[in-house]
Design an enzyme around this catalytic site. Sequence first.
Site, PDB file in Angstrom:
ATOM      1  N   GLU A 206       5.320  -5.186   1.905  1.00 36.11           N
ATOM      2  CA  GLU A 206       5.175  -5.695   0.573  1.00 36.11           C
ATOM      3  C   GLU A 206       4.827  -4.580  -0.659  1.00 36.11           C
ATOM      4  O   GLU A 206       3.732  -4.425  -1.131  1.00 36.11           O
ATOM      5  CB  GLU A 206       4.081  -6.629   0.345  1.00 36.11           C
ATOM      6  N   PRO A 207       5.733  -3.861  -1.198  1.00 36.48           N
ATOM      7  CA  PRO A 207       5.540  -2.903  -1.887  1.00 36.48           C
ATOM      8  C   PRO A 207       5.416  -3.553  -3.258  1.00 36.48           C
ATOM      9  O   PRO A 207       6.054  -4.422  -3.617  1.00 36.48           O
ATOM     10  CB  PRO A 207       6.796  -2.000  -2.133  1.00 36.48           C
ATOM     11  N   GLY A 208       4.325  -3.016  -3.834  1.00 37.64           N
ATOM     12  CA  GLY A 208       4.046  -3.236  -5.325  1.00 37.64           C
ATOM     13  C   GLY A 208       4.056  -2.220  -6.205  1.00 37.64           C
ATOM     14  O   GLY A 208       5.051  -2.056  -7.191  1.00 37.64           O
ATOM     15  N   ARG A 209       3.176  -1.200  -6.191  1.00 39.69           N
ATOM     16  CA  ARG A 209       3.080  -0.256  -7.073  1.00 39.69           C
ATOM     17  C   ARG A 209       4.257   0.719  -6.777  1.00 39.69           C
ATOM     18  O   ARG A 209       4.622   1.427  -7.935  1.00 39.69           O
ATOM     19  CB  ARG A 209       1.647   0.494  -6.627  1.00 39.69           C
TER      20      ARG A 209
ATOM     21  N   ARG B 264      -7.576   0.773 -14.975  1.00 42.82           N
ATOM     22  CA  ARG B 264      -7.679   1.651 -13.624  1.00 42.82           C
ATOM     23  C   ARG B 264      -8.659   2.688 -13.721  1.00 42.82           C
ATOM     24  O   ARG B 264      -9.237   2.812 -12.774  1.00 42.82           O
ATOM     25  CB  ARG B 264      -6.425   2.078 -13.236  1.00 42.82           C
TER      26      ARG B 264
ATOM     27  N   TYR C 233     -11.645   2.168 -11.108  1.00 47.06           N
ATOM     28  CA  TYR C 233     -11.559   3.106  -9.916  1.00 47.06           C
ATOM     29  C   TYR C 233     -11.677   4.466 -10.192  1.00 47.06           C
ATOM     30  O   TYR C 233     -11.821   5.206  -9.230  1.00 47.06           O
ATOM     31  CB  TYR C 233     -10.244   2.699  -9.135  1.00 47.06           C
TER      32      TYR C 233
ATOM     33  N   CYS D 153     -16.371  -0.619 -27.566  1.00 43.24           N
ATOM     34  CA  CYS D 153     -17.770  -0.234 -27.689  1.00 43.24           C
ATOM     35  C   CYS D 153     -18.501  -0.204 -26.282  1.00 43.24           C
ATOM     36  O   CYS D 153     -19.279  -0.998 -26.065  1.00 43.24           O
ATOM     37  CB  CYS D 153     -18.181  -1.289 -28.582  1.00 43.24           C
ATOM     38  N   GLU D 154     -17.756   0.473 -25.380  1.00 39.96           N
ATOM     39  CA  GLU D 154     -18.151   0.581 -24.128  1.00 39.96           C
ATOM     40  C   GLU D 154     -18.270   2.136 -23.412  1.00 39.96           C
ATOM     41  O   GLU D 154     -17.197   2.899 -23.862  1.00 39.96           O
ATOM     42  CB  GLU D 154     -17.391  -0.216 -23.160  1.00 39.96           C
TER      43      GLU D 154
ATOM     44  N   GLY E  81       0.662  -1.300   0.117  1.00 42.10           N
ATOM     45  CA  GLY E  81      -0.008  -0.124  -0.008  1.00 42.10           C
ATOM     46  C   GLY E  81       0.825   1.522   0.025  1.00 42.10           C
ATOM     47  O   GLY E  81       0.182   2.279   0.238  1.00 42.10           O
TER      48      GLY E  81
END
Length: 424
Positions: free
Chosen positions: A267-270, A312, A316, A343-344, A226
């Site tokens: 636990e860094p990800g981003r 994303r 979000y 087509c959205e 996070g």
Amino acid sequence: MDLSRYPLAELAGRIGTPFFLYDGEILAERLAELAAFSEGPRLHARYAMKANSARKVLERVREAGFWIDAVSGNEVLRAGRAGFPMGNEPPVVMLTCDVFRDNGLATVVEQGVLPNVGSPGQIRNLADAGYRGPIAMRVNPGFGHGHVQACDTGGPSSKHGIWHEDIADAVKLARAAGFPIVGLHAHVGTGPQIAEFDANMRRLANVFGDLLPLFPDVTAVNFGGGLPHPYRPGAPHIDLQGYRRFLLEAASMLSEIAGKALRVEIEPGRYPVAGMGLLVARVTDVKATRTNEKGEGHEFIMVDAGFNDLIRPAMYGSYHEISIVGAGAAREPATFVVAGPLCESGDVFTRDDQELLVPRALGRPDPGDLLVLHDTGAYGAAQSSNYVSMSRAPQVFWEHGKATLIARRETLGDILRAECDQAL
């Protein structure tokens, strides 16, 4: 990112658009920050590889000395292919998942990696499968918040972990199965505001302190991920050294409660990968809508990247800075909505978490100009899909002035490869 560093037009001419570009030097800088953040056996980082599991990225993570948090059996195996050792002594690779799907359970049994269980049912699954090693246990501490509600990773609305009031029963179940619990884990925020992240970490340290007497075999306490990344211009950066000081204080406090030295993990990800990435698209048209005699409406910049490439913003309402590369970059800014080919109606990159359009000030591009979405190294390619049979975009690794294609554009053959007509 200084876009003039990269030959984007040349690359677009060679491999087409859209494509991802990863700056290996930025990745190296972020990994070095986090490597300096570690403190020998007391404080260690696992890379949450779901953010970006490209082999080149994983190799750089391994070379920097990080361990791995995987969330599927295939992620465990991908980590192995990138050179991470299997087994649990030490537990370099940990599998954290809510459900053992596909080969997840078999991978734990066969590779001996550390399973981080988030429900009593997973304890029973492991026992039934014949697993006889140690486990970690993920707790839902009753609080936590992400940058939007869909990213809540702790609290009553989160599916993750074993509810803190039910932990004692889960510990009894693990003991009955013969599983030493060597890790205690929680994750209470995915990219929240820095002040909230800091407050949640301090609350979590106290929760861990209260729970530790139930876990005599624990050797590591994991505070999850996070770490916020500043997606918006001018957004504050997290004080890594301040966070490091807090974690070392937590390590001392928790070790004193446990009566032995404990390892604290994050636990860094981003954080290490978001800022290294660009999604490069091509402008195909600029068009307008009008709703009344005053001409009120929107102007749309149409591009060839969609939410199948970067989901994303559609999922979000996440913010990504946008730049024009080409003649439009020098023009007086006007406000535009940036939309893709699908087509959205939700295939829009400039919207908020209430699904409202939020036009951006951009120089008016010409068809054929490039449009760049910044900070796409995390959860860009990793969450991309073959929706409407679109090919997933290629990935380019840029390092020391050289470009390397690390994932080619998919063909129809790639998309259809798994189709079959097989009697069961």
